[in-house]
Design a protein around this motif. Structure first.
Motif, PDB file in Angstrom:
ATOM      1  N   ALA A 369       1.228  -3.569 -12.849  1.00  0.00           N
ATOM      2  CA  ALA A 369       1.507  -2.525 -11.868  1.00  0.00           C
ATOM      3  C   ALA A 369       0.781  -2.813 -10.554  1.00  0.00           C
ATOM      4  CB  ALA A 369       1.089  -1.158 -12.414  1.00  0.00           C
ATOM      5  N   VAL A 370      -0.449  -3.324 -10.657  1.00  0.00           N
ATOM      6  CA  VAL A 370      -1.228  -3.620  -9.458  1.00  0.00           C
ATOM      7  C   VAL A 370      -0.612  -4.782  -8.681  1.00  0.00           C
ATOM      8  CG1 VAL A 370      -3.460  -4.430  -8.629  1.00  0.00           C
ATOM      9  CG2 VAL A 370      -3.359  -2.645 -10.366  1.00  0.00           C
ATOM     10  N   PHE A 371      -0.096  -5.799  -9.372  1.00  0.00           N
ATOM     11  CA  PHE A 371       0.593  -6.889  -8.672  1.00  0.00           C
ATOM     12  C   PHE A 371       1.745  -6.328  -7.825  1.00  0.00           C
ATOM     13  CE2 PHE A 371      -1.216 -10.277 -11.462  1.00  0.00           C
ATOM     14  CZ  PHE A 371      -1.523 -11.187 -10.474  1.00  0.00           C
ATOM     15  N   GLY A 372       2.541  -5.438  -8.424  1.00  0.00           N
ATOM     16  CA  GLY A 372       3.637  -4.840  -7.674  1.00  0.00           C
ATOM     17  C   GLY A 372       3.141  -4.096  -6.457  1.00  0.00           C
ATOM     18  N   ALA A 373       2.057  -3.331  -6.634  1.00  0.00           N
ATOM     19  CA  ALA A 373       1.522  -2.550  -5.520  1.00  0.00           C
ATOM     20  C   ALA A 373       1.040  -3.447  -4.384  1.00  0.00           C
ATOM     21  CB  ALA A 373       0.377  -1.667  -6.016  1.00  0.00           C
ATOM     22  N   ILE A 374       0.286  -4.487  -4.717  1.00  0.00           N
ATOM     23  CA  ILE A 374      -0.299  -5.339  -3.680  1.00  0.00           C
ATOM     24  C   ILE A 374       0.783  -6.048  -2.874  1.00  0.00           C
ATOM     25  CG2 ILE A 374      -1.631  -7.443  -3.326  1.00  0.00           C
ATOM     26  CD1 ILE A 374      -3.350  -5.016  -3.679  1.00  0.00           C
ATOM     27  N   VAL A 375       1.807  -6.568  -3.554  1.00  0.00           N
ATOM     28  CA  VAL A 375       2.900  -7.220  -2.841  1.00  0.00           C
ATOM     29  C   VAL A 375       3.592  -6.221  -1.910  1.00  0.00           C
ATOM     30  CG1 VAL A 375       5.186  -8.292  -3.122  1.00  0.00           C
ATOM     31  CG2 VAL A 375       3.273  -9.022  -4.547  1.00  0.00           C
ATOM     32  N   MET A 376       3.781  -5.003  -2.396  1.00  0.00           N
ATOM     33  CA  MET A 376       4.408  -3.982  -1.562  1.00  0.00           C
ATOM     34  C   MET A 376       3.532  -3.631  -0.354  1.00  0.00           C
ATOM     35  SD  MET A 376       4.214  -0.510  -0.844  1.00  0.00           S
ATOM     36  CE  MET A 376       3.623   0.390  -2.269  1.00  0.00           C
ATOM     37  N   TYR A 377       2.210  -3.563  -0.533  1.00  0.00           N
ATOM     38  CA  TYR A 377       1.328  -3.247   0.584  1.00  0.00           C
ATOM     39  C   TYR A 377       1.445  -4.309   1.676  1.00  0.00           C
ATOM     40  CZ  TYR A 377      -0.957  -0.170  -2.863  1.00  0.00           C
ATOM     41  OH  TYR A 377      -1.219   0.781  -3.811  1.00  0.00           O
ATOM     42  N   ILE A 378       1.467  -5.573   1.263  1.00  0.00           N
ATOM     43  CA  ILE A 378       1.571  -6.661   2.232  1.00  0.00           C
ATOM     44  C   ILE A 378       2.887  -6.572   3.011  1.00  0.00           C
ATOM     45  CG2 ILE A 378       1.767  -9.167   2.475  1.00  0.00           C
ATOM     46  CD1 ILE A 378      -0.106  -9.366  -0.007  1.00  0.00           C
ATOM     47  N   LEU A 379       3.991  -6.349   2.297  1.00  0.00           N
ATOM     48  CA  LEU A 379       5.292  -6.265   2.950  1.00  0.00           C
ATOM     49  C   LEU A 379       5.397  -5.026   3.837  1.00  0.00           C
ATOM     50  CD1 LEU A 379       7.574  -7.435   0.007  1.00  0.00           C
ATOM     51  CD2 LEU A 379       7.028  -8.701   2.095  1.00  0.00           C
ATOM     52  N   SER A 380       4.761  -3.938   3.444  1.00  0.00           N
ATOM     53  CA  SER A 380       4.788  -2.722   4.262  1.00  0.00           C
ATOM     54  C   SER A 380       4.056  -2.930   5.575  1.00  0.00           C
ATOM     55  CB  SER A 380       4.171  -1.546   3.499  1.00  0.00           C
ATOM     56  OG  SER A 380       4.964  -1.188   2.390  1.00  0.00           O
ATOM     57  N   MET A 381       2.901  -3.582   5.519  1.00  0.00           N
ATOM     58  CA  MET A 381       2.166  -3.850   6.757  1.00  0.00           C
ATOM     59  C   MET A 381       2.928  -4.851   7.629  1.00  0.00           C
ATOM     60  SD  MET A 381      -0.433  -1.818   6.737  1.00  0.00           S
ATOM     61  CE  MET A 381       0.828  -0.699   6.057  1.00  0.00           C
ATOM     62  N   ALA A 382       3.572  -5.829   6.999  1.00  0.00           N
ATOM     63  CA  ALA A 382       4.405  -6.757   7.775  1.00  0.00           C
ATOM     64  C   ALA A 382       5.545  -6.009   8.465  1.00  0.00           C
ATOM     65  CB  ALA A 382       4.950  -7.855   6.864  1.00  0.00           C
ATOM     66  N   SER A 383       6.117  -5.030   7.765  1.00  0.00           N
ATOM     67  CA  SER A 383       7.193  -4.220   8.349  1.00  0.00           C
ATOM     68  C   SER A 383       6.684  -3.408   9.532  1.00  0.00           C
ATOM     69  CB  SER A 383       7.773  -3.279   7.289  1.00  0.00           C
ATOM     70  OG  SER A 383       8.303  -3.995   6.196  1.00  0.00           O
ATOM     71  N   LEU A 384       5.480  -2.872   9.399  1.00  0.00           N
ATOM     72  CA  LEU A 384       4.891  -2.092  10.490  1.00  0.00           C
ATOM     73  C   LEU A 384       4.710  -2.965  11.736  1.00  0.00           C
ATOM     74  CD1 LEU A 384       3.512   0.438  11.649  1.00  0.00           C
ATOM     75  CD2 LEU A 384       1.401  -0.326  10.565  1.00  0.00           C
ATOM     76  N   PHE A 385       4.136  -4.151  11.564  1.00  0.00           N
ATOM     77  CA  PHE A 385       3.944  -5.053  12.696  1.00  0.00           C
ATOM     78  C   PHE A 385       5.285  -5.435  13.330  1.00  0.00           C
ATOM     79  CE2 PHE A 385      -0.254  -6.193  10.685  1.00  0.00           C
ATOM     80  CZ  PHE A 385      -1.036  -5.759  11.738  1.00  0.00           C
ATOM     81  N   ARG A 386       6.277  -5.721  12.483  1.00  0.00           N
ATOM     82  CA  ARG A 386       7.579  -6.147  12.997  1.00  0.00           C
ATOM     83  C   ARG A 386       8.271  -5.014  13.758  1.00  0.00           C
ATOM     84  NH1 ARG A 386      11.467 -10.049  11.585  1.00  0.00           N
ATOM     85  NH2 ARG A 386      13.017  -9.992  13.275  1.00  0.00           N
ATOM     86  N   LEU A 387       8.213  -3.801  13.224  1.00  0.00           N
ATOM     87  CA  LEU A 387       8.859  -2.674  13.883  1.00  0.00           C
ATOM     88  C   LEU A 387       8.166  -2.326  15.198  1.00  0.00           C
ATOM     89  CD1 LEU A 387       9.673  -0.456  10.781  1.00  0.00           C
ATOM     90  CD2 LEU A 387      11.336  -1.501  12.333  1.00  0.00           C
ATOM     91  N   ARG A 388       6.858  -2.530  15.262  1.00  0.00           N
ATOM     92  CA  ARG A 388       6.165  -2.298  16.533  1.00  0.00           C
ATOM     93  C   ARG A 388       6.694  -3.247  17.613  1.00  0.00           C
ATOM     94  NH1 ARG A 388       1.341   0.380  17.742  1.00  0.00           N
ATOM     95  NH2 ARG A 388       1.092   2.171  16.370  1.00  0.00           N
TER      96      ARG A 388
END
Length: 459
Positions: A369-388
């Motif tokens: 479950a933690v592996f899934g969470a960490i990968v999602m956190y990384i992609l979410s922050m990448a999405s934030l930077f890209r959308l900015r």
């Protein structure tokens, strides 16, 4: 105003208030204070694990302050899946959605087994697995009945769970001894050495378990009355509540007695209280009974989370569209609720005969479950930077403070966690990658299904 546009698609009822969302945020996570984290003591010791937990708490705090910008700008039941689709495209959306799904589907069976372990203390003749399956049946039914009822129930049990953690701290406080907390506190050593550092990295998944799934509030965004105001408030209040509880529970449990006897078990708090009040105390029995509310709060809340993620992925054609069905009476994604439950029940009955890397299935479920969470956190922050960069004019009712420092720290810390977890849990990492790749094969084969779904666009 940013809107999710589309027609003819299944819709969820908008009923949730800020207080209910706070209850979901804390409730999703609070079982992490009752069990799971003590496995980290076995790797890092008490003091080493405190350092690990503080690092992870900083990661989560900066992540939530950053993630909230996405949840308020794109209030979608898919949560990270929708943010990645807006920022990273279809393939990024798949990986974010699948990682989130793994996190939310694999966490509930571990919690259900802990519920069974707590009940077994009171009823030794009750098979913990039978109790775990019973928990699935009851709380899947509650989630199907309706989100307003489910959220109110979640708020009540969360408040009881918080109260019980405060009671635990108060009862064990008179017997707290700093010598107990510090004895062998650095991976079995009384003094810090460089040899303690590997254990601190190995304990990262269990520190993450303290906070895992708080991001699930994002998946209730389509059911919030005013998501752009209520979700930021719920998230910020929730992370502050949890950081305080994490530190209190960990320190008081470690100082109650021989902490080495509490590592690698599913019920560390009742066992810690035994050191202070004995086996027959009413306090102990109260902790067991009320402690169940903490496990129930997370279990119930994560069922809500995984069902909305399955629903959103199916509605967009990333999973079989039949899983996006809405119950005609209760207006809840009943098939998605049941589908996640089937996976969880299979995991429960695999616990006694499946071990990975010498660890019991429960510990490996937590790690998966933690592996899934960490990968999602990384992609979410990448999405934030890209959308900015690509959508600077997107309406944002909440803006990340100290940008870009907060999202950069959250992303960097998550990458460090992912590397450390892969090194110390290589077999689980391989299984995680295999699941992601199998899902990607399905993703590549079903382009027409996604085109037909015509997922609502964020504008």
């Amino acid at each position: 105003m940013t809107q999710i546009q589309g027609s003819g698609q299944p819709q969820l009822a908008k009923t949730l208030s800020t207080v209910q969302l706070w209850g979901i945020a804390v409730g999703l996570v609070i079982s992490g204070e009752y069990f799971g984290w003590s496995y980290g003591w076995g790797s890092a010791g008490t003091l080493g694990f405190i350092i690990t937990a503080l690092f992870v708490a900083m990661m989560y705090t900066t992540f939530i302050f950053s993630f909230t910008e996405l949840t308020s700008a794109i209030p979608h039941a898919g949560g990270p899946f929708a943010y990645a689709r807006a920022g990273l495209g279809e393939t990024g959306a798949y990986f974010a959605g699948m990682a989130t799904l793994i996190e939310f589907v694999f966490a509930p069976p571990a919690i259900a087994l802990a519920i069974g372990a707590y009940l077994n203390i009171q009823f030794p003749g009750l098979d913990p697995k039978v109790a775990a399956v019973g928990a699935y049946v009851v709380f899947m039914a509650l989630n199907i009945v309706g989100v307003a009822f489910a959220a109110t129930f979640e708020l009540v049990v969360t408040l009881i769970a918080i109260f019980e953690l405060l009671v635990f701290m108060g009862v064990v406080a008179p017997g707290f001894r700093m010598a107990n907390l510090t004895a062998g506190g650095w991976s079995g050593q009384d003094a810090f050495t460089w040899g303690a550092i590997p254990g601190m990295f190995a304990a990262i998944p269990f520190a993450i378990w303290f906070f895992l799934a708080i991001e699930g509030v994002a998946m209730a965004a389509e059911e919030a009355k005013d998501p752009r105001r209520s979700i930021p408030r719920a998230y910020i209040a929730g992370i502050l509540t949890l950081v305080a509880l994490v530190m209190g529970v960990m320190v008081f449990a470690g100082g109650a007695g021989d902490w080495t006897q509490l590592a690698n078990i599913n019920d560390p708090l009742p066992q810690a209280m035994r050191y202070i009040v004995g086996d027959s105390s009413g306090w102990l029995h109260m902790l067991v009974w009320l402690g169940l509310f903490g496990l129930v709060a997370s279990f119930h809340g994560i069922i809500l989370g995984y069902s909305r993620q399955i629903f959103a992925l199916a509605r967009a054609g990333y999973l079989p569209p039949a899983l996006a069905a809405i119950h005609p009476r209760f207006k809840t994604p009943h098939r998605a609720i049941l589908a996640g439950g089937v996976v969880g029940i299979i995991a429960i009955f695999s616990d006694s005969f499946v071990t990975i890397g010498g660890q019991p299935l429960t510990a490996n479920i937590v790690t998966m479950a933690v592996f899934g969470a960490i990968v999602m956190y990384i992609l979410s922050m990448a999405s934030l930077f890209r959308l900015r960069r690509t959508r600077p004019d997107m309406p944002r009712s909440y803006v990340t403070p100290f940008y870009p420092v907060f999202p950069a720290f959250a992303m960097g810390a998550a990458i460090i966690c992912l590397i450390a977890m892969t090194y110390y849990n290589f077999t689980v990492a391989v299984i995680f990658v295999a699941i992601m790749l199998l899902g990607y094969l399905y993703f590549r084969m079903t382009r027409g299904q996604r085109d037909a779904a015509a997922m609502p666009q964020v504008s």
